[in-house]
Each structure stands twice: as structure tokens, then as C-alpha cells.
Design a protein around this motif. Structure first.
Motif, PDB file in Angstrom:
ATOM      1  N   SER A 258     -15.525  13.011  -9.875  1.00 35.49           N
ATOM      2  CA  SER A 258     -14.945  12.747 -11.194  1.00 35.49           C
ATOM      3  C   SER A 258     -13.441  13.024 -11.189  1.00 35.49           C
ATOM      4  N   ILE A 259     -13.057  14.077 -10.468  1.00 29.73           N
ATOM      5  CA  ILE A 259     -11.633  14.405 -10.372  1.00 29.73           C
ATOM      6  C   ILE A 259     -10.885  13.302  -9.630  1.00 29.73           C
ATOM      7  N   GLN A 260     -11.515  12.762  -8.567  1.00 25.75           N
ATOM      8  CA  GLN A 260     -10.884  11.681  -7.820  1.00 25.75           C
ATOM      9  C   GLN A 260     -10.666  10.452  -8.697  1.00 25.75           C
ATOM     10  N   LEU A 261     -11.668  10.122  -9.500  1.00 24.71           N
ATOM     11  CA  LEU A 261     -11.520   8.973 -10.393  1.00 24.71           C
ATOM     12  C   LEU A 261     -10.423   9.217 -11.425  1.00 24.71           C
ATOM     13  N   PHE A 262     -10.341  10.465 -11.916  1.00 25.09           N
ATOM     14  CA  PHE A 262      -9.294  10.805 -12.873  1.00 25.09           C
ATOM     15  C   PHE A 262      -7.914  10.715 -12.231  1.00 25.09           C
ATOM     16  N   LEU A 263      -7.793  11.243 -11.005  1.00 24.10           N
ATOM     17  CA  LEU A 263      -6.503  11.236 -10.327  1.00 24.10           C
ATOM     18  C   LEU A 263      -6.045   9.829  -9.970  1.00 24.10           C
ATOM     19  N   SER A 264      -7.004   8.935  -9.704  1.00 24.29           N
ATOM     20  CA  SER A 264      -6.624   7.566  -9.351  1.00 24.29           C
ATOM     21  C   SER A 264      -5.890   6.874 -10.493  1.00 24.29           C
ATOM     22  N   ARG A 265      -6.112   7.335 -11.718  1.00 26.58           N
ATOM     23  CA  ARG A 265      -5.445   6.737 -12.881  1.00 26.58           C
ATOM     24  C   ARG A 265      -4.285   7.591 -13.399  1.00 26.58           C
ATOM     25  N   LEU A 266      -4.090   8.761 -12.792  1.00 22.92           N
ATOM     26  CA  LEU A 266      -3.074   9.698 -13.277  1.00 22.92           C
ATOM     27  C   LEU A 266      -1.719   9.399 -12.647  1.00 22.92           C
ATOM     28  N   LYS A 267      -0.676   9.436 -13.439  1.00 20.79           N
ATOM     29  CA  LYS A 267       0.696   9.285 -12.963  1.00 20.79           C
ATOM     30  C   LYS A 267       1.457  10.569 -13.267  1.00 20.79           C
ATOM     31  N   GLN A 713     -12.172  -8.411   3.088  1.00 20.34           N
ATOM     32  CA  GLN A 713     -11.963  -7.634   1.870  1.00 20.34           C
ATOM     33  C   GLN A 713     -11.260  -6.302   2.133  1.00 20.34           C
ATOM     34  N   LYS A 714     -11.264  -5.855   3.386  1.00 25.10           N
ATOM     35  CA  LYS A 714     -10.740  -4.525   3.705  1.00 25.10           C
ATOM     36  C   LYS A 714      -9.245  -4.356   3.418  1.00 25.10           C
ATOM     37  N   PRO A 715      -8.392  -5.330   3.722  1.00 21.18           N
ATOM     38  CA  PRO A 715      -6.961  -5.129   3.407  1.00 21.18           C
ATOM     39  C   PRO A 715      -6.694  -4.875   1.931  1.00 21.18           C
ATOM     40  N   LYS A 716      -7.428  -5.600   1.065  1.00 16.67           N
ATOM     41  CA  LYS A 716      -7.231  -5.415  -0.368  1.00 16.67           C
ATOM     42  C   LYS A 716      -7.674  -4.020  -0.798  1.00 16.67           C
ATOM     43  N   ILE A 717      -8.835  -3.570  -0.306  1.00 20.29           N
ATOM     44  CA  ILE A 717      -9.341  -2.231  -0.666  1.00 20.29           C
ATOM     45  C   ILE A 717      -8.407  -1.156  -0.128  1.00 20.29           C
ATOM     46  N   LEU A 718      -7.905  -1.347   1.102  1.00 18.00           N
ATOM     47  CA  LEU A 718      -6.994  -0.361   1.689  1.00 18.00           C
ATOM     48  C   LEU A 718      -5.717  -0.244   0.874  1.00 18.00           C
ATOM     49  N   LEU A 719      -5.230  -1.376   0.395  1.00 19.34           N
ATOM     50  CA  LEU A 719      -4.030  -1.363  -0.439  1.00 19.34           C
ATOM     51  C   LEU A 719      -4.283  -0.613  -1.744  1.00 19.34           C
ATOM     52  N   GLU A 720      -5.468  -0.803  -2.312  1.00 17.79           N
ATOM     53  CA  GLU A 720      -5.814  -0.099  -3.541  1.00 17.79           C
ATOM     54  C   GLU A 720      -5.953   1.405  -3.298  1.00 17.79           C
ATOM     55  N   ILE A 721      -6.521   1.775  -2.155  1.00 18.29           N
ATOM     56  CA  ILE A 721      -6.669   3.195  -1.812  1.00 18.29           C
ATOM     57  C   ILE A 721      -5.297   3.851  -1.678  1.00 18.29           C
ATOM     58  N   GLN A 722      -4.371   3.151  -1.009  1.00 20.64           N
ATOM     59  CA  GLN A 722      -3.021   3.693  -0.856  1.00 20.64           C
ATOM     60  C   GLN A 722      -2.316   3.817  -2.201  1.00 20.64           C
ATOM     61  N   GLY A 723      -2.626   2.885  -3.116  1.00 16.34           N
ATOM     62  CA  GLY A 723      -2.036   2.954  -4.442  1.00 16.34           C
ATOM     63  C   GLY A 723      -2.571   4.100  -5.269  1.00 16.34           C
ATOM     64  N   GLU A 724      -3.829   4.515  -4.991  1.00 18.81           N
ATOM     65  CA  GLU A 724      -4.420   5.645  -5.732  1.00 18.81           C
ATOM     66  C   GLU A 724      -3.710   6.962  -5.412  1.00 18.81           C
ATOM     67  N   GLN A 725      -3.356   7.170  -4.116  1.00 17.88           N
ATOM     68  CA  GLN A 725      -2.655   8.385  -3.674  1.00 17.88           C
ATOM     69  C   GLN A 725      -3.401   9.655  -4.096  1.00 17.88           C
TER      70      GLN A 725
END
Length: 757
Positions: A258-267, A713-725
Motif C-alpha cells: 500500500s505504501i508503494q502504491l501511495f509513493l508511486s503517486r507522491l511528488k 510490453q517490457k520497455p513501457k513497464i520499465l519506463l513506468e517503474i523508473q517514473g515511479e521512483q
């Protein structure tokens, strides 16, 4: 439902229509299946983290119960310190030193006793007994004389708070079975203290408790001890604190997903968080730090007053006598941790009026620019009060606000190293200086802004205009007018690609402008060389102790800048070795402590483990946080390193030229705070993107989705993962919490150091 879709599909097929509906249905089926798998994975992950969280909680409970954490000895309740103590005859076999003390609170948490070693390496084994009024044992501890530091307090911390009763006596007994006149340590005593009787007792038949009454000699005054008392037991409170920490960490593990999901949207914006923390804690430092308790703050206050009265000359300067009275009132606190003040004493100084017509000669730095924020605060304060102490607080506050705004801009502007700037700007030492009248404040903040601007122009700006060059020129000269040799930071111009200035010829044309600004700043440095003259250098080093204590210097030796420069030129290898040995051997520990958190007149310290951990966190932030996809190549890092080393050499050379005897074999007076303005250059050497990307992937909640995804599909998911930080946000939240805790400890250190409790 499947039969219905199949029937419709047959009808459409016979009609010659493509089975669009079937394809959509299959797509929906695959999506529902993928969502179902994701939910299953999520549920399994939650169960795994629940298992680990519960396991960690019970393991923590076991460790807390086994280790039985003790309450730290922080607040001193009773103190019998003296500037000129007397020597007790020694802890030797056959006799026992006994100090009686009447408690002012119900519980006793520990005691500290001040010993002398007489310059010997003693090896005797000693014992301390602490008894209550009925001679019941509260604490017993053996300690070796080898552990004792000469004329320093030695702490005896109890495993738990012991109840002896307010108003009841306790007995502190010291004895040794193998100590003799040639091998013993000596408790110190204050002959005018009223803590309680101090006497020597003869030990009969090794019965130390019954021998207390066998008094053979009574000493005047009391042993120099400090008691740590409390109104209620701190033992249970400290254990409950650790139980709370264990619970919070366990919940963090259990709700990881749950914390990971919260952090993915946190700036998290570093500059906003910095401004909030700096304003809150900086304001507390402004008000809670007693008047003029930052090194040379009295001189800075005098200079601020002179400039506010338009006294710009180097000679014939005067200041209102009330300013010097304020300084002398709190002079007793300098270098003497046993001296205390109070809120009533400080506010009683508010009754003292400025009386500008009653004046005294004043000395100190002749600079003007770094005092402008303080001058503005002082002029603002004159609208509300004519008391020097109130004017001092206004000057401090304005210095804090301006430096805070400049560093806010630096963190906002820089494309890399935001959290490095964040940590450096919120170090206890940095914030402590920012909340004072010191001119180091403008130097630190301007240096940070200049470095941030160079990084912005090098990595983010699309083009460099003349107004940008003018801004850089202004900041370089401002540093030269404030405190050299930090204007050397201007050499960072060479990290800017010449393409951003449109042409190589224009780029090369600007180089002389930068060099001229450096030369101009250097000229200011030569004129104002006495900036580095410090009357308290020798005194500071003597008080700081350790290996920094200078030997007695023959009267023939003098401070002569011209002769010192000639000596350096003629003995360059010897001088180079002196700098290296000083920096990395003689003064390394004291400089690192002073860099992070030594406060007061170098007599208020944070715990060494906290200092070391802060340095580690600085390194971790530099290594693992990379918010922008910026590549910092080895050429630029080499330039950072060269400028950093050049600044260090220039700082230490200036101290040697202007504050050391000619041909002196040791360098004194270099403090860690001198290196704060250039610290970002060193930490940027560790900047990289690789580690951050790998750790963000490892901590991502979508890691398994990436593994199970199809190759396209992996490049797109990897880009999203890097964007989550995710990892970087975990680390950023930790840095924020850690910094708040450190600043709370720093404030507590100020309160415990300066105020009576």
C-alpha cells in the motif's frame, strides 16, 4: 454467456462480417484474466509482508526485553563544577572517598564524576558504589583508570532509574583494591560547593558499606559530580519508546504494498520541505540560543551596528557601550559547559537600552556586504525596540530568512543533487550559523546558489544569455566581497558546453569576463586579508582539546603575513606535507564534527554516532538519488574535484598566513564549517543514475508484472517503474524524518548546554 457470443459469431460469419465482437470479447477476457492474476499476486505479496512484519515485531520485542535499553544521561539536575578545581588525595587501597548528596527528585538515573590522572597512564581498578540513605545498594560498577580522561567527567549510567526519594541522602563511594600513590586517579572537588559533605573513610575488613562511618578526614566543599535525577522512572518510558518504534516499523513492513502504491503517486518537492523545516527549526535556534553564543557573534554584532550607523572606515570604529555590555554579560558561557543561563536573565537584558551616545572602541572584520541582511534586521528592530538584545534577535531572524530564501532557490534551480543540498543546508551546524549574526550565512547560501546555477546552465538551460553571465559575475564578486577564497567556485563556468552560448568565439570571449571577476574578487581578498584573522583561534583550539592544543610559543615568534608567504614559497614541500598531515591526521575528527554539528563556542556537541551517521546519509543521498536523467561525465567530476581541493588549499593557506606564527610546524584554527560552502562539489563526485534505476526497479510493486510481461510490453513497464521512483521516495522520506530527528537532538543539546533544569 459464452454460448451466446459463439451463436452471434456464427451468424456474423455467415453474413460475411469479420468477428470484431469476438476479438473484443477475447480481449476483455484476457484483461479480466490479467487483473485476476494481478490481484492474486497482490494478495500473495500482502500475506508475505504480513508474515515478515509480524516476525519483525516479535523479534524486536525480544531484543528490547533482552537488551533492556537504558535512559540516556541528558539533563543534569545537580552540578558542583568549578573552573579551578582542587585535587582529592587519590583512590587508593585502604581508604574510600565518600560524597553525600541530598536528592531534589525521587529517581536517580546516573551520576558523573570528574577525575584527574596527573598526566599518567594509570592501570588501577576502581569501584563506585551508590547507596541510598539506608545504605541499600543502588548501583555498583567497576572501572579501570585507563578509561579515565584527564580532568573530564566519567559517566556512570544505571541500568534503570533507581528510586531513592526526594529529600533523602545518597552516598557516592569510590575505592580501589590495587591503587597506590604511584598508580591512582584523583577525584576533583570544589571547595566552595554546597552539594554535601565530602570525606575519606578507612576501610575495615573489606566491608565498604559499614566503613562509610569511619571518617578520618573531612574536605571543604564537595566532589565535582553531576547527578541525573527525574520525578518518575525513565526506564519504562525509554522501553515504551522502543516498543513504539518497533510497532511503527512492523506496520511499515506489513503495509509495504500500500505504501508503494501511495509513493508511486507522491511528488516530494525538496525545496518546499526544506523551507518548512528550516523556518521552524531555524526560528527555534534564533530564540533558544542565548545571546552571542555563536563564535565571534559579539564581533559580528558590533560590525552590524557600525554599518547601520554608516561607519565604513577601517579605523576609529566605535559601538554603543550597551552592545559590549551584552557581550560581556554572557562571556562566562564561552568554553565553559558547566556555566548556565536562564530565560529570566536573558529577558532582563531587554531592560538595557541602546544609549547610542555612550560609546566604546570596537574591532573586528572590516567587511560590509555579508552584514547587509543583519543590518536590515537591526534597522527593522529599531522600529520596535531600543534594547540591544531585541535588536540582536531581529538581526538573527533577518539573516535566517534571507539565507533560507537563497538556498530555497538553489534547491529549486539545480537539476541534480537536490537532496544533497537539502541535507547540507539542514545540518545542525549550517542552520545554527544561519540563525545567528555570522557572515558565514551569506557565504554558504550564495555558494550553494552559484553552484546550482552552474549546474542548471550546464545540464538544463537551452541557451546562455548575457544576463545569465551577468548574474554569475555578480555572485562571484559577491563571494569575493563576503569571504574568500570561495570565489574560485566561479571556475565551474567551464562545465557549461560552449554550444549553449551559440558559438565557440562567444564562449571564449566570456572566459576573460569570468577570469576578471575572479581577479577582482582576489583583489578584494588581498585588501581584506584580515578576514581570516581570528582572536579566538588559539583559545578555541586549547578549549577543543585533543591533538589540536598548541604548545607554548616563544615570545620571539610573531604573526607576519609577508614573512609567512616567503616561508611558504621557499619551503613548498614542507608546507604541502603540513597541510596534508593537518587535514587528514591532526584535525580530521574535529573538522568533521564541526562540519556537521559542533555548536556554541565549539563546546556543545552532538553524539559521535549521530555525526558519523549524518555523514553516511550524505554519502547515500549523493550515490542513490538521481531524479533527473542527467549524465555527469568524468571530465566534469574531475573539474569539481580540482576546484574542491584548490579551495581547501586556499582556505588552509589563508589560515596559515594570517593566523599562524612564521614557520610554525602545525596549522591551527581550521574549522569544519569553512568547508560547507564547497561540500556540494565533493558530494557530486558520487552522483550517478545507474544505482538509482536498479534500486527503483528492485523496490517497485510492478517488478513481477515486468517479469511476466511480453517482450514488447517490457520497455513501457520499465519506463513506468523508473517514473515511479519508489526507492528514491522511500529514501527521501527517510531523509526528511532523519533530519527532523537530528535537529530535535540539536535543539535539545542547546537547551541542556545553556539552561538550568
Amino acid at each position: 454467456m459464452e454460448v451466446f457470443f459463439h451463436f452471434i459469431n456464427i451468424i456474423l460469419k455467415f453474413a460475411g462480417i469479420r468477428t470484431f465482437l469476438t476479438r473484443n470479447h477475447k480481449k476483455d477476457t484476457r484483461q479480466r484474466s490479467a487483473k485476476k492474476n494481478n490481484r492474486l499476486i497482490f494478495q500473495m505479496a500482502k500475506q508475505k509482508y504480513l508474515f515478515f512484519g509480524v516476525g519483525f515485531f516479535f523479534l524486536s520485542l525480544g531484543l528490547i526485553w533482552f537488551l533492556q535499553p537504558k535512559s540516556p544521561l541528558l539533563s543534569i539536575t545537580q552540578n558542583s563544577a568549578a573552573k579551578t578545581p582542587y585535587l582529592y588525595e587519590g583512590i587508593v587501597n585502604g581508604t574510600m572517598a565518600v560524597q553525600e548528596i541530598t536528592l531534589t527528585k525521587d529517581f536517580l538515573n546516573g551520576v558523573e564524576v570528574r577525575f584527574a590522572t596527573m598526566g599518567k597512564v594509570n592501570t588501577s581498578t576502581n569501584t563506585i558504589l551508590v547507596l541510598d540513605s539506608n545504605y541499600n545498594l543502588l548501583h555498583r560498577e567497576k572501572f579501570s583508570s585507563e578509561e579515565i580522561e584527564d580532568t573530564k567527567y566519567h559517566a556512570f549510567q544505571f541500568k534503570e532509574s533507581m528510586k531513592a526519594g526526594k529529600g533523602n541522602k545518597i552516598f557516592i563511594c569510590l575505592f580501589s583494591k590495587d591503587g597506590d600513590s604511584a598508580n591512582c586517579i584523583h577525584p576533583l572537588f570544589n571547595n566552595s560547593a554546597k552539594l554535601g559533605p565530602l570525606y575519606a573513610s578507612v576501610v575495615v575488613n573489606d566491608d565498604y558499606i559499614r566503613s562509610i562511618t569511619n571518617k578520618v578526614r573531612l574536605y571543604p566543599g564537595s566532589m565535582i559530580v553531576r547527578t541525573h535525577e527525574s520525578d518518575s522512572s525513565l526506564s519504562s518510558a525509554i522501553r515504551w519508546f522502543w516498543y513504539l518504534i518497533a510497532t511503527l516499523l512492523s506496520l511499515t513492513i506489513i503495509f509495504t504494498k500500500s505504501i508503494q502504491l501511495f509513493l508511486s503517486r507522491l511528488k516530494i518537492r525538496a525545496e518546499i520541505v526544506y523551507a518548512v523545516i528550516a523556518l521552524i527549526f531555524g526560528s527555534m535556534f534564533v530564540m533558544l540560543n542565548p545571546p552571542l553564543q555563536v563564535p565571534d557573534e559579539g564581533s559580528h554584532f558590533s560590525r552590524t551596528m557600525e554599518i547601520s550607523e554608516l561607519q565604513f572606515s577601517k579605523t576609529g570604529k566605535t559601538t554603543p557601550a550597551s552592545v559590549l555590555i551584552l557581550d560581556s554579560t554572557f562571556l562566562r558561557l564561552h568554553f565553559n559547559p558547566d556555566e548556565k543561563t536562564s530565560k529570566n536573565e536573558i529577558w532582563s537584558m531587554a531592560k538595557v537600552k541602546l544609549e547610542p551616545t555612550v560609546r566604546r572602541p570596537s574591532g573586528g572584520p572590516d567587511l560590509i556586504v555579508p552584514y547587509l541582511p543583519q543590518v536590515f534586521g537591526l534597522l527593522l528592530g529599531k522600529l520596535f525596540s531600543s534594547s540591544p538584545v531585541i535588536l540582536m534577535y531581529f538581526g538573527r531572524l533577518m539573516n535566517l530568512i534571507l539565507s533560507l530564501l537563497i538556498i530555497f532557490l538553489a534547491i529549486q534551480i539545480t537539476p541534480i543533487g537536490k537532496w544533497t543540498f537539502f541535507l547540507l543546508a539542514l545540518m545542525p551546524k549550517t542552520l545554527y550559523m544561519m540563525s545567528s549574526l555570522s557572515y558565514d550565512t551569506l557565504v554558504i547560501s550564495t555558494s550553494f546558489l552559484l553552484i546550482a546555477l552552474f549546474l542548471y546552465y550546464a545540464f538544463k538551460a537551452t541557451e546562455i544569455r548575457w544576463k545569465d553571465i551577468a548574474l554569475l559575475f555578480f555572485l562571484i564578486v559577491l563571494l569575493g566581497l563576503s569571504k574568500p577564497p570561495y570565489f574560485l567556485i566561479g571556475l565551474l563556468y567551464f562545465i557549461i558546453p560552449f554550444q549553449k552560448i551559440k558559438s565557440l568565439s562567444k564562449y571564449l570571449l566570456i572566459v576573460p569576463v569570468v577570469l576578471l571577476s575572479l581577479a577582482f574578487a582576489f583583489g578584494i581578498w588581498k585588501v581584506a586579508g584580515e578576514v581570516f584573522k581570528s582572536k579566538d583561534v588559539a583559545k578555541t583550539e586549547q578549549v577543543s582539546g585533543g591533538n589540536n592544543t598548541p604548545a607554548q610559543t616563544p615570545p620571539a615568534q610573531v604573526i607576519d603575513a609577508g614573512k609567512q608567504i616567503n616561508y611558504i614559497r621557499d619551503n613548498l614541500p614542507t608546507f604541502t606535507k603540513l597541510l596534508i598531515v593537518t587535514t587528514f591526521d591532526h584535525m580530521r575528527a574535529s573538522m568533521l564534527n564541526n562540519f556537521v554539528g559542533t555548536m556554541g563556542w565549539l563546546d556543545t556537541f552532538l553524539p559521535d554516532p549521530l555525526i558519523n551517521f549524518y555523514l553516511l546519509v550524505l554519502l547515500i543521498a549523493a550515490l542513490f538519488i538521481a531524479e533527473e536523467p542527467v549524465h555527469l561525465d568524468w571530465r566534469r567530476k574531475l573539474l569539481f574535484f580540482i576546484i574542491f581541493i584548490t579551495c581547501i588549499v586556499a582556505i588552509e593557506t589563508a589560515m596559515y598566513v594570517y593566523s599562524s606564527f612564521v614557520a610554525q610546524t602545525r596549522l591551527f584554527g581550521v574549522q569544519g564549517r569553512y568547508f560547507i560552502p564547497i561540500a556540494p562539489l565533493f558530494l557530486l563526485l558520487f552522483y550517478n543514475n545507474t544505482l538509482a534505476d536498479k534500486l527503483n526497479f528492485f523496490f517497485s510493486a510492478r517488478k513481477k508484472s515486468f517479469v511476466m510481461a511480453k517482450p514488447n510490453q517490457k520497455p513501457k513497464i520499465l519506463l513506468e517503474i523508473q517514473g515511479e521512483q519508489i526507492f528514491m521516495k522511500y529514501l527521501q522520506l527517510f531523509i526528511i524524518l532523519f533530519n527532523v530527528i537530528v535537529l530535535v537532538v540539536a535543539l535539545a543539546a542547546i537547551l541542556l548546554r545553556y539552561y538550568e533544569w
